[in-house]
Scaffold this motif. Structure first.
Motif, PDB file in Angstrom:
ATOM      1  N   LEU A 378     -41.032 -21.405  41.584  1.00  0.00           N
ATOM      2  CA  LEU A 378     -39.839 -20.671  42.018  1.00  0.00           C
ATOM      3  C   LEU A 378     -39.214 -21.395  43.198  1.00  0.00           C
ATOM      4  O   LEU A 378     -39.837 -21.537  44.253  1.00  0.00           O
ATOM      5  CB  LEU A 378     -40.229 -19.238  42.411  1.00  0.00           C
ATOM      6  N   VAL A 379     -37.973 -21.876  42.990  1.00  0.00           N
ATOM      7  CA  VAL A 379     -37.287 -22.603  44.055  1.00  0.00           C
ATOM      8  C   VAL A 379     -36.647 -21.605  45.020  1.00  0.00           C
ATOM      9  O   VAL A 379     -35.971 -20.667  44.595  1.00  0.00           O
ATOM     10  CB  VAL A 379     -36.187 -23.522  43.475  1.00  0.00           C
ATOM     11  N   LEU A 380     -36.883 -21.787  46.321  1.00  0.00           N
ATOM     12  CA  LEU A 380     -36.257 -20.942  47.335  1.00  0.00           C
ATOM     13  C   LEU A 380     -35.531 -21.817  48.355  1.00  0.00           C
ATOM     14  O   LEU A 380     -36.088 -22.776  48.866  1.00  0.00           O
ATOM     15  CB  LEU A 380     -37.310 -20.095  48.059  1.00  0.00           C
ATOM     16  N   GLY A 381     -34.247 -21.470  48.609  1.00  0.00           N
ATOM     17  CA  GLY A 381     -33.454 -22.150  49.625  1.00  0.00           C
ATOM     18  C   GLY A 381     -32.493 -21.141  50.225  1.00  0.00           C
ATOM     19  O   GLY A 381     -32.517 -19.954  49.835  1.00  0.00           O
ATOM     20  N   GLY A 382     -31.627 -21.595  51.111  1.00  0.00           N
ATOM     21  CA  GLY A 382     -30.656 -20.705  51.735  1.00  0.00           C
ATOM     22  C   GLY A 382     -29.868 -19.908  50.700  1.00  0.00           C
ATOM     23  O   GLY A 382     -29.618 -18.712  50.866  1.00  0.00           O
ATOM     24  N   GLU A 383     -29.509 -20.569  49.619  1.00  0.00           N
ATOM     25  CA  GLU A 383     -28.705 -19.940  48.574  1.00  0.00           C
ATOM     26  C   GLU A 383     -29.421 -18.735  47.963  1.00  0.00           C
ATOM     27  O   GLU A 383     -28.855 -17.651  47.823  1.00  0.00           O
ATOM     28  CB  GLU A 383     -28.458 -21.008  47.500  1.00  0.00           C
ATOM     29  N   GLU A 384     -30.689 -18.926  47.598  1.00  0.00           N
ATOM     30  CA  GLU A 384     -31.489 -17.836  47.000  1.00  0.00           C
ATOM     31  C   GLU A 384     -31.689 -16.695  48.004  1.00  0.00           C
ATOM     32  O   GLU A 384     -31.637 -15.527  47.649  1.00  0.00           O
ATOM     33  CB  GLU A 384     -32.855 -18.359  46.528  1.00  0.00           C
ATOM     34  N   LYS A 396     -45.072 -25.338  32.394  1.00  0.00           N
ATOM     35  CA  LYS A 396     -45.405 -26.140  31.190  1.00  0.00           C
ATOM     36  C   LYS A 396     -44.175 -26.428  30.333  1.00  0.00           C
ATOM     37  O   LYS A 396     -43.871 -27.565  30.024  1.00  0.00           O
ATOM     38  CB  LYS A 396     -46.447 -25.412  30.341  1.00  0.00           C
ATOM     39  N   THR A 397     -43.423 -25.359  29.961  1.00  0.00           N
ATOM     40  CA  THR A 397     -42.322 -25.537  29.004  1.00  0.00           C
ATOM     41  C   THR A 397     -40.996 -25.867  29.679  1.00  0.00           C
ATOM     42  O   THR A 397     -40.050 -26.240  29.017  1.00  0.00           O
ATOM     43  CB  THR A 397     -42.111 -24.259  28.167  1.00  0.00           C
ATOM     44  N   ARG A 398     -40.937 -25.704  30.996  1.00  0.00           N
ATOM     45  CA  ARG A 398     -39.710 -25.935  31.790  1.00  0.00           C
ATOM     46  C   ARG A 398     -38.635 -24.881  31.533  1.00  0.00           C
ATOM     47  O   ARG A 398     -37.522 -25.002  32.019  1.00  0.00           O
ATOM     48  CB  ARG A 398     -39.095 -27.325  31.523  1.00  0.00           C
ATOM     49  N   GLU A 399     -38.936 -23.886  30.700  1.00  0.00           N
ATOM     50  CA  GLU A 399     -37.938 -22.834  30.475  1.00  0.00           C
ATOM     51  C   GLU A 399     -37.749 -22.020  31.758  1.00  0.00           C
ATOM     52  O   GLU A 399     -38.677 -21.852  32.540  1.00  0.00           O
ATOM     53  CB  GLU A 399     -38.414 -21.885  29.372  1.00  0.00           C
ATOM     54  N   GLU A 400     -36.530 -21.508  31.938  1.00  0.00           N
ATOM     55  CA  GLU A 400     -36.238 -20.757  33.156  1.00  0.00           C
ATOM     56  C   GLU A 400     -35.844 -19.327  32.836  1.00  0.00           C
ATOM     57  O   GLU A 400     -35.265 -19.045  31.791  1.00  0.00           O
ATOM     58  CB  GLU A 400     -35.083 -21.418  33.909  1.00  0.00           C
ATOM     59  N   LYS A 401     -36.195 -18.417  33.752  1.00  0.00           N
ATOM     60  CA  LYS A 401     -35.614 -17.083  33.599  1.00  0.00           C
ATOM     61  C   LYS A 401     -35.221 -16.547  34.981  1.00  0.00           C
ATOM     62  O   LYS A 401     -35.945 -16.757  35.971  1.00  0.00           O
ATOM     63  CB  LYS A 401     -36.545 -16.133  32.845  1.00  0.00           C
ATOM     64  N   ALA A 402     -34.077 -15.885  35.013  1.00  0.00           N
ATOM     65  CA  ALA A 402     -33.554 -15.381  36.287  1.00  0.00           C
ATOM     66  C   ALA A 402     -34.374 -14.198  36.756  1.00  0.00           C
ATOM     67  O   ALA A 402     -34.888 -13.422  35.963  1.00  0.00           O
ATOM     68  CB  ALA A 402     -32.098 -14.949  36.095  1.00  0.00           C
ATOM     69  N   VAL A 403     -34.528 -14.095  38.077  1.00  0.00           N
ATOM     70  CA  VAL A 403     -35.294 -12.986  38.622  1.00  0.00           C
ATOM     71  C   VAL A 403     -34.678 -12.551  39.955  1.00  0.00           C
ATOM     72  O   VAL A 403     -34.224 -13.380  40.746  1.00  0.00           O
ATOM     73  CB  VAL A 403     -36.766 -13.393  38.795  1.00  0.00           C
ATOM     74  N   ALA A 404     -34.632 -11.232  40.159  1.00  0.00           N
ATOM     75  CA  ALA A 404     -34.209 -10.727  41.466  1.00  0.00           C
ATOM     76  C   ALA A 404     -35.424 -10.794  42.381  1.00  0.00           C
ATOM     77  O   ALA A 404     -36.494 -10.321  42.013  1.00  0.00           O
ATOM     78  CB  ALA A 404     -33.732  -9.287  41.333  1.00  0.00           C
ATOM     79  N   LEU A 405     -35.256 -11.422  43.551  1.00  0.00           N
ATOM     80  CA  LEU A 405     -36.416 -11.626  44.432  1.00  0.00           C
ATOM     81  C   LEU A 405     -37.086 -10.301  44.794  1.00  0.00           C
ATOM     82  O   LEU A 405     -38.303 -10.221  44.933  1.00  0.00           O
ATOM     83  CB  LEU A 405     -36.003 -12.384  45.694  1.00  0.00           C
ATOM     84  N   GLY A 406     -36.304  -9.244  44.891  1.00  0.00           N
ATOM     85  CA  GLY A 406     -36.848  -7.935  45.228  1.00  0.00           C
ATOM     86  C   GLY A 406     -37.764  -7.372  44.146  1.00  0.00           C
ATOM     87  O   GLY A 406     -38.548  -6.464  44.393  1.00  0.00           O
ATOM     88  N   GLU A 407     -37.665  -7.928  42.917  1.00  0.00           N
ATOM     89  CA  GLU A 407     -38.477  -7.394  41.816  1.00  0.00           C
ATOM     90  C   GLU A 407     -39.658  -8.304  41.475  1.00  0.00           C
ATOM     91  O   GLU A 407     -40.386  -8.069  40.511  1.00  0.00           O
ATOM     92  CB  GLU A 407     -37.604  -7.201  40.565  1.00  0.00           C
ATOM     93  N   LEU A 408     -39.809  -9.343  42.293  1.00  0.00           N
ATOM     94  CA  LEU A 408     -40.818 -10.369  42.011  1.00  0.00           C
ATOM     95  C   LEU A 408     -42.236  -9.777  41.913  1.00  0.00           C
ATOM     96  O   LEU A 408     -42.968 -10.040  40.958  1.00  0.00           O
ATOM     97  CB  LEU A 408     -40.762 -11.414  43.141  1.00  0.00           C
ATOM     98  N   VAL A 409     -42.577  -8.949  42.900  1.00  0.00           N
ATOM     99  CA  VAL A 409     -43.925  -8.381  42.937  1.00  0.00           C
ATOM    100  C   VAL A 409     -44.207  -7.586  41.666  1.00  0.00           C
ATOM    101  O   VAL A 409     -45.220  -7.783  40.994  1.00  0.00           O
ATOM    102  CB  VAL A 409     -44.101  -7.472  44.179  1.00  0.00           C
ATOM    103  N   GLU A 410     -43.256  -6.700  41.337  1.00  0.00           N
ATOM    104  CA  GLU A 410     -43.419  -5.836  40.176  1.00  0.00           C
ATOM    105  C   GLU A 410     -43.604  -6.668  38.912  1.00  0.00           C
ATOM    106  O   GLU A 410     -44.530  -6.455  38.129  1.00  0.00           O
ATOM    107  CB  GLU A 410     -42.172  -4.940  40.055  1.00  0.00           C
TER     108      GLU A 410
END
Ligand code: ATP
Ligand code: MG
Length: 452
Positions: A378-384, A396-410
């Motif tokens: 998970l890339v984190l920078g000022g933008e995120e 492994k597969t390099r596939e990406e999926k969007a995630v809200a940082l606030g929901e990461l734990v859940e």
């Protein structure tokens, strides 16, 4: 100056430890299903304990034991096996007053043998000991436990079964065997020759090719068992048949230790080459008494973990993966601080994660994620940080999926809980099974004493 480890004593590095944890986790699970409870005894015991409990005539005590004087006081020994210490503890704490007990142990043992593949000076055993029951169905159940354990690990092992007799049939047989061996002395190796007097039964265990014809033609104890031992063996076989455990009766299978009577068994594997035994066990109805306790029958086995690890490795059974769920890749200083905070949050929730505090090039951080076996990066920078949005990238597969940082734990907690980690079982069986009357053998020691 570089200092090397002791010859014949191995390090188990983190990459291999997962396999060891798996062997031990499954052992604990299976043993609990059969009502065995763990006991932990010291690695050091009075040397006397093994001299009496294992036997002065055995190689283990005679040649292989590490013995030292404790600053001019007692002679101590590094334990060469686990049974004697377990029995000592059983007696010392009066555990026998509570009736039959099933205990297991695991840990390092020490024997000063010639190191070779599958034979080390520090090695590890997992062992079970059951006290207080002389009936053969216990033997069958314990052997089945071990078969069950191997099956759960996906290991193929062959079971050999024998009876080494008891005080009423073995002495006469030993005299006969000795006379036979003395007559064929010239055809036997030096080790055999030395054992003829000290421990003739053990001669049958010799692996030297040239000795085999003589040993194969030796008198067989199986043919001279007394009625009690014969009936016991038949009941063990009937029990194994009922449990669907396959075995081969091998009249030459003996245990190297003196306290064994009746049932002797061994599991071997072709994957091991010349050190083919992965586990060995047997009945030791005289041992508790020998070590100063009340007459208490018992049966136990010990399994070599190094040898089991070799079998698993050879069978291509990979240890379970242990990487973190997510590896944080920081794009800038702001992202690095956010990663630190998010990692703490995840760990608090029980989700394994990691990051590289050095920061640095993102490509190098992705490499790092791969190396530690992370599931996601998970890339984190000022933008995120400002948008509160990020992208989980499948390492492994390099596939990406969007995630809200606030929901990461859940999100990550949900996917982690479907993993293998949480297999807690309460100690003690859930149901005790009572039989009105087992089809017990005609002549167990208990019956002879008129207690049943
Ligand atoms: P072996 O005939 O192979 O020497 P043993 O009769 O000495 O075996 P036990 O004392 O019955 O073995 O120990 C039970 C198990 O412990 C063995 O089947 C083996 O898997 C393991 N084991 C024994 N000695 C060693 C050792 N020096 N190094 C590694 N494993 C061992
Ligand atoms: Mg040995």
């Amino acid at each position: 100056m570089k200092i090397a480890g002791v010859k014949g004593m191995n390090d188990v590095l983190p990459a291999e430890v997962a396999r060891w944890q798996e062997m031990e986790r499954v052992a604990r699970e299976v043993f609990a299903l059969y009502g065995y409870r763990e006991v932990r005894t010291p690695v050091v015991e009075p040397a006397q304990l093994f001299a009496r409990g294992v036997g002065e005539a055995t190689d283990i005590v005679n040649k292989e034991m590490y013995v030292f004087e404790d600053k001019g006081e007692e002679l101590l020994a590094l334990r060469p096996e686990g049974t004697a210490g377990t029995v000592r503890a059983f007696i010392e704490h009066g555990a026998y007053v509570e009736g039959p007990q099933k205990w297991f142990y695991l840990g390092p043992m020490f024997r000063r043998e010639r190191p070779q593949k599958g034979r080390y000076r520090q090695f590890h055993q997992i062992g079970c000991e059951a006290f207080g029951i002389a009936e053969p169905f216990l033997d069958a159940e314990q052997i089945a436990l071990l078969a069950d354990y191997f099956a759960r690990l996906g290991v193929v092992a062959t079971l050999k079964l024998n009876s080494v007799g008891d005080a009423s049939c073995r002495p006469a047989y030993l005299a006969k065997l000795k006379a036979y061996l003395v007559g064929r002395k010239a055809e036997l190796c030096p080790d055999c020759n030395e054992r003829i007097e000290r421990n003739p039964l053990r001669v049958l265990d010799c692996k030297v090719e040239a000795c085999q014809p003589v040993l194969n033609a030796a008198p067989k104890l199986l043919e001279e068992l007394c009625d009690g031992c014969r009936a016991h063996l038949d009941q063990v076989k009937a029990g194994l048949d009922a449990l669907g455990v396959a075995y081969r009766v091998d009249g030459r299978l003996v245990r190297g230790l003196d306290y064994y009577v009746r049932t002797a068994y061994e599991f071997t594997s072709d994957a091991l080459g010349s050190q083919s035994a992965v586990a060995g066990g047997g009945r030791y109805d005289r041992l508790v008494e020998t070590l100063g306790g009340p007459p208490t029958p018992g049966i136990g086995f010990a399994l070599g973990e190094e040898r089991l690890a070799m079998i698993l490795e050879k069978a291509g059974r990979a240890p379970p993966a242990t990487g973190p769920a997510v590896f944080f890749v920081s794009a800038d200083a702001e992202g690095a601080m956010e990663a630190l905070r998010r990692a703490a949050e995840l760990r608090k929730a029980g989700v394994a994660c990691d990051l590289d505090p050095r920061g640095g090039k993102m490509k190098a951080q992705f490499k790092q994620a791969e190396r530690v076996g992370a599931r996601w990066a998970l890339v984190l920078g000022g933008e995120e940080v400002r948008s509160g949005q990020g992208k989980l990238k499948d390492v492994k597969t390099r596939e990406e999926k969007a995630v809200a940082l606030g929901e990461l734990v859940e999100l990550l907690r949900r996917s982690a809980s479907s993993g293998p980690a949480s297999t807690f079982r309460a100690p003690g069986p859930w149901v005790a099974i009572y039989s009105a009357r087992t089809s017990a053998p005609v002549d167990t020691p208990r019956r002879r004493e008129g207690k049943s």
